[in-house]
Design an enzyme around this catalytic site. Structure first.
Site, PDB file in Angstrom:
ATOM      1  CB  CYS A 518     -45.181  72.226 -24.262  1.00 52.96           C
ATOM      2  SG  CYS A 518     -43.745  71.156 -22.791  1.00 52.96           S
ATOM      3  CD  GLU A 561     -48.947  73.729 -24.764  1.00 51.95           C
ATOM      4  OE1 GLU A 561     -48.630  72.721 -22.736  1.00 51.95           O
ATOM      5  OE2 GLU A 561     -47.457  74.365 -24.627  1.00 51.95           O
TER       6      GLU A 561
END
Length: 613
Positions: A518, A561
């Site tokens: 992330c 992401e």
């Protein structure tokens, strides 16, 4: 700057060491009186490890982890934290008491470590960053306050861009990141140049939901520029000199449930006799509100974070009752709190990982759906914040791996088992490990509810379980069957601990690794360590990146992401039979949405980018 509450006794102290300690504290306070508000925190009736701080010099090149191991394990020093600027040969170490500080000075001064003779001296407390920043701004602006950012500027910096442009911007950012990573990898491992000719980058997959996608939010209780009590987002951090909080009504990434939760809690705080928390002095009680909501069921979980250091037990009971009564009697409202928790967010004790929660109303969990599976979610468990994009994220991970009925997946940092169980129907077996016990209980429950029988979960530190999971997977493998052992990691924003990297590297049976990040900028260190040449520290052949795809889990923000498939570089022998790696499939037909189409796949090799289509 972290503080721990500790009252200084007013009665006469008879113990000599305690007397000396109190004298030292008083002297430090006197020394800093002339410095004004920047050191006012020392006069509060609270303990701070800043008082008992030392500076250790001449460390040479060192890692925080190995230095911490030296202090705690080898020298048995009871330190609270280590602070070290990047690329410096010194560090600050904080302690709880004068006795601990003095023992550390005597032990470390002249101690020889890694060929260096250390020097240790007492260090003065740091200035309060909030007060220091305010003083600097007052001086620079002649006393006129600096204009604060808006809530949208602080949380959704890309919100004014059309979503097509947001996706394009993120695709360019990920392309540049992978390009720089490739160049840096070649510097660390020249041999990689023979193998890592091109990383196949399949662009950024847009989010199916652009607005109102966040299923989890953590709001701060504070005051706005007009002095009104607000439940919303902080416009800056304490260390940057900001404690102002702004409302959430106009933020595009929040669902209406979350906005209602913030506003209802704001109403409760404004009418309560208990005060909002103020970090400038550690005063007040209502500190934060965590909100979790489910798009599939409509459930709404609230976790009220209360600073209880200045509350006695009867006051805590009164506050809990007030919370429960308020949400029991919320009538004629568009939403309903289905699960309510009380969380004690005072300073953590030594070794404490999370602030404890207490269930006070409604159900204990909420339920959401990913990849057609139902998942039970507890208050502190990790769950992807964009449920619909998580569907795409997991499918892209499955596509990159291309699992078969001979594949065993090892999910490291598995949370509630969402990725693990999404892979289950494609694999022979899936295993997951997570350090949070509640998350593992959720994972096991989720497997049972979804009728998944080929999963196994472990509670504990992933560093300690990776080798055990590999042994279990190999032991259960049928004789004569090919071994296809794939590791998957989806770590916190800071990335995996180096011990996990070395454990994965040394597990020679793991041939492929899927890394879900992330925060790819922070995870780049992990990417480099996976691909370093084999050494005494990094045992086992390196993992080289083969293909990558990004998924926009966070529209309106700068975050993306990124998924990278790594394959281990194996030493080929004449009798080796190497199975071909599965081709990455990222067909747009697997998703149906009306959002902008993701950029076409690109191949990245240093400065050269060439279309593969």
């Amino acid at each position: 700057m972290e503080c721990e509450s500790k009252e200084i006794p007013s009665e006469e102290v008879t113990n000599g060491s305690e007397l000396k300690e109190n004298e030292e504290v008083q002297n430090l306070k006197e020394e800093n009186k002339e410095a004004g508000e920047a050191y006012a925190y020392l006069d509060r009736n609270e303990f701070t490890s800043e008082i008992y701080k030392i500076e250790v010099k001449n460390l040479g090149y060192f890692g925080i982890g190995e230095f911490k191991k030296l202090l705690k394990n080898t020298l048995k020093l009871d330190m609270t934290k280590i602070k070290s600027p990047n690329r410096k040969e010194f560090a600050f170490v904080c302690f709880r008491t004068l006795e601990d500080q003095q023992r550390a000075l005597e032990t470390l001064n002249g101690y020889k470590w890694k060929g260096k003779v250390l020097k240790a001296i007492a260090a003065k407390a740091s200035a309060d960053p909030l007060q220091k920043k305010r003083a600097a701004e007052d001086q620079a602006n002649n006393g006129n306050p600096k204009k604060q950012r808006t809530a949208i500027e602080a949380t959704c910096p890309l919100a004014e861009l059309p979503y097509e442009d947001q996706v394009r911007h993120k695709a360019e950012e990920m392309t540049n990141l992978l390009k720089k990573y490739t160049q840096e990898l070649w510097r660390h491992n020249p041999q990689a140049k023979k193998t890592v000719d091109k990383i196949q980058f399949h662009g950024v997959v847009p989010s199916p939901t652009v607005n109102g996608y966040r299923n989890k939010n953590e709001f701060t209780v504070g005051k706005n520029s007009e002095g009104e009590i607000v439940v919303g987002f902080r416009l800056g951090c304490y260390s940057d000199g900001s404690v102002e909080v702004a409302g959430v009504e106009d933020l595009p990434h929040l669902p209406e449930q979350a906005k209602w939760a913030a506003q209802s809690f704001q109403k409760l705080v404004r009418q309560s006799k208990f005060l909002p928390f103020n970090p400038d002095g550690n005063l007040g009680h209502f500190r934060q509100l965590m909100v979790r909501c489910s798009r599939s069921t409509g459930e709404l979980m609230l976790v009220a974070g209360i600073y209880s250091s200045n509350l006695d037990l009867s006051e805590q009971r009164e506050l809990k009752k007030e919370l429960k009564t308020f949400y029991e009697n919320c009538e004629n409202e568009p939403f309903k709190c289905t699960s309510l928790y009380y969380q004690d967010v005072k300073h953590r004790e030594a070794g404490q990982m999370v602030n404890p929660v207490e269930h006070i109303l409604g159900t204990t969990h909420i339920t959401d759906t990913i990849q057609g599976l139902k998942f039970r979610i507890s208050p502190l468990a990790f769950f992807q914040i964009n449920t619909e994009s998580a569907n795409l994220l997991y499918q892209k991970a499955i596509d990159l791996v291309g699992p078969t009925k001979d594949t065993t997946l090892l999910d490291i940092c598995c949370g509630t088992g969402t990725i693990t169980l999404s892979f289950a129907k494609h694999c022979r077996k899936v295993m997951g490990v997570e350090i949070v016990p509640d998350a593992i209980r959720d994972a096991e429950f989720n497997a049972m509810v979804n009728g998944i029988t080929n999963s196994k979960f472990y509670t504990g530190n992933s560093d300690d379980f990776i080798k055990s999971m590999v042994r279990d997977a190999l032991y259960e493998q049928e004789p004569g069957k090919p071994v296809d052992l794939v590791a998957l990691v989806d770590p916190p924003r800071a990335g995996l601990h180096n011990r996990s990297i070395t454990a994965i590297r040394s597990a020679s049976a793991i041939k492929r690794l899927i890394y879900v990040s992330c925060n790819p900028h922070s995870a780049k260190r992990n990417f480099i360590d996976l691909a370093r040449p084999e050494s005494k520290h990094y045992k086992g052949e390196p993992f080289y990146p083969k293909s990558a795809v990004a998924v926009d889990m966070f529209p309106h923000t700068t975050h993306t992401e990124l998924i990278i498939l790594f394959e281990r570089e194996t030493k080929t022998k004449p009798d080796d039979t190497v199975a071909p790696s599965p081709a990455a499939t990222t067909s747009d037909e697997s998703t149906t949405n009306t959002q902008p189409k993701a950029p076409e796949p690109e191949a990245i090799a240093g400065e050269n980018i060439a279309s593969t289509v």
